[in-house]
Motif scaffolding. Structure first.
Motif, PDB file in Angstrom:
ATOM      1  N   TYR A  13       0.860  -1.178   0.000  1.00 23.22           N
ATOM      2  CA  TYR A  13       0.000   0.000   0.000  1.00 23.22           C
ATOM      3  C   TYR A  13       0.897   1.229   0.000  1.00 23.22           C
ATOM      4  O   TYR A  13       1.714   1.409   0.901  1.00 23.22           O
ATOM      5  CB  TYR A  13      -0.906  -0.007   1.232  1.00 23.22           C
ATOM      6  CG  TYR A  13      -1.826   1.172   1.296  1.00 23.22           C
ATOM      7  CD1 TYR A  13      -2.984   1.211   0.535  1.00 23.22           C
ATOM      8  CD2 TYR A  13      -1.531   2.272   2.091  1.00 23.22           C
ATOM      9  CE1 TYR A  13      -3.835   2.294   0.577  1.00 23.22           C
ATOM     10  CE2 TYR A  13      -2.375   3.362   2.144  1.00 23.22           C
ATOM     11  CZ  TYR A  13      -3.520   3.372   1.382  1.00 23.22           C
ATOM     12  OH  TYR A  13      -4.358   4.450   1.407  1.00 23.22           O
ATOM     13  N   ILE A  43       0.709  -7.157  14.302  1.00 20.09           N
ATOM     14  CA  ILE A  43       0.770  -6.493  13.001  1.00 20.09           C
ATOM     15  C   ILE A  43       2.085  -5.731  12.942  1.00 20.09           C
ATOM     16  O   ILE A  43       2.370  -4.895  13.809  1.00 20.09           O
ATOM     17  CB  ILE A  43      -0.427  -5.545  12.807  1.00 20.09           C
ATOM     18  CG1 ILE A  43      -1.710  -6.371  12.819  1.00 20.09           C
ATOM     19  CG2 ILE A  43      -0.272  -4.738  11.530  1.00 20.09           C
ATOM     20  CD1 ILE A  43      -2.975  -5.562  12.817  1.00 20.09           C
ATOM     21  N   PRO A  45       4.094  -3.223  10.588  1.00 23.35           N
ATOM     22  CA  PRO A  45       4.096  -2.402   9.384  1.00 23.35           C
ATOM     23  C   PRO A  45       5.452  -2.448   8.678  1.00 23.35           C
ATOM     24  O   PRO A  45       6.493  -2.564   9.328  1.00 23.35           O
ATOM     25  CB  PRO A  45       3.795  -0.995   9.894  1.00 23.35           C
ATOM     26  CG  PRO A  45       4.137  -1.018  11.342  1.00 23.35           C
ATOM     27  CD  PRO A  45       4.001  -2.428  11.801  1.00 23.35           C
ATOM     28  N   ASN A  47       6.732   0.035   7.031  1.00 28.03           N
ATOM     29  CA  ASN A  47       7.397   1.318   7.256  1.00 28.03           C
ATOM     30  C   ASN A  47       6.712   2.006   8.432  1.00 28.03           C
ATOM     31  O   ASN A  47       5.668   2.631   8.284  1.00 28.03           O
ATOM     32  CB  ASN A  47       7.334   2.190   6.006  1.00 28.03           C
ATOM     33  CG  ASN A  47       8.109   3.483   6.158  1.00 28.03           C
ATOM     34  OD1 ASN A  47       8.463   3.891   7.248  1.00 28.03           O
ATOM     35  ND2 ASN A  47       8.359   4.139   5.046  1.00 28.03           N
ATOM     36  N   ARG A  48       7.302   1.920   9.594  1.00 28.81           N
ATOM     37  CA  ARG A  48       6.699   2.493  10.805  1.00 28.81           C
ATOM     38  C   ARG A  48       6.600   4.012  10.751  1.00 28.81           C
ATOM     39  O   ARG A  48       5.799   4.613  11.457  1.00 28.81           O
ATOM     40  CB  ARG A  48       7.496   2.076  12.038  1.00 28.81           C
ATOM     41  CG  ARG A  48       7.357   0.607  12.361  1.00 28.81           C
ATOM     42  CD  ARG A  48       8.269   0.231  13.526  1.00 28.81           C
ATOM     43  NE  ARG A  48       8.227  -1.194  13.754  1.00 28.81           N
ATOM     44  CZ  ARG A  48       7.666  -1.745  14.821  1.00 28.81           C
ATOM     45  NH1 ARG A  48       7.131  -1.003  15.745  1.00 28.81           N
ATOM     46  NH2 ARG A  48       7.658  -3.050  14.957  1.00 28.81           N
ATOM     47  N   THR A  51       3.101   4.753   9.364  1.00 28.82           N
ATOM     48  CA  THR A  51       1.966   4.029   9.945  1.00 28.82           C
ATOM     49  C   THR A  51       1.530   4.736  11.220  1.00 28.82           C
ATOM     50  O   THR A  51       2.290   4.820  12.188  1.00 28.82           O
ATOM     51  CB  THR A  51       2.347   2.572  10.266  1.00 28.82           C
ATOM     52  OG1 THR A  51       2.822   1.955   9.078  1.00 28.82           O
ATOM     53  CG2 THR A  51       1.157   1.804  10.794  1.00 28.82           C
ATOM     54  N   VAL A  54      -3.454   0.983  13.175  1.00 34.72           N
ATOM     55  CA  VAL A  54      -4.094  -0.101  12.420  1.00 34.72           C
ATOM     56  C   VAL A  54      -5.300  -0.581  13.225  1.00 34.72           C
ATOM     57  O   VAL A  54      -5.214  -0.726  14.436  1.00 34.72           O
ATOM     58  CB  VAL A  54      -3.119  -1.283  12.201  1.00 34.72           C
ATOM     59  CG1 VAL A  54      -3.821  -2.452  11.547  1.00 34.72           C
ATOM     60  CG2 VAL A  54      -1.917  -0.844  11.386  1.00 34.72           C
TER      61      VAL A  54
END
Length: 65
Positions: A13, A43, A45, A47-48, A51, A54
């Protein structure tokens, strides 16, 4: 400890550099064919830095919403 199962998003995404992103719903199929007890989930991610948060849901098999 190694997890029993790992699920990945069907495709990456892309997050735009600016602007507002509306809620986005991404379905990640589990492949489960019968009721399965899940005791933990995590979960991670890719690329933190992009993000914020979530929200995850589990849907019954065959549900579209």
């Amino acid at each position: 400890m190694k997890p029993d199962l790992v699920f990945a998003m069907p495709k990456p995404y892309s997050v735009p550099a600016d602007g507002v992103i509306e809620y986005t719903y991404i379905v990640v199929p589990s492949g489960f064919t019968k009721d399965t007890w899940v005791t933990a989930a995590e979960i991670l991610p890719g690329n933190r830095q992009v993000t914020h948060h979530v929200i995850a849901f589990v849907r019954r098999l065959g549900r579209s919403g």
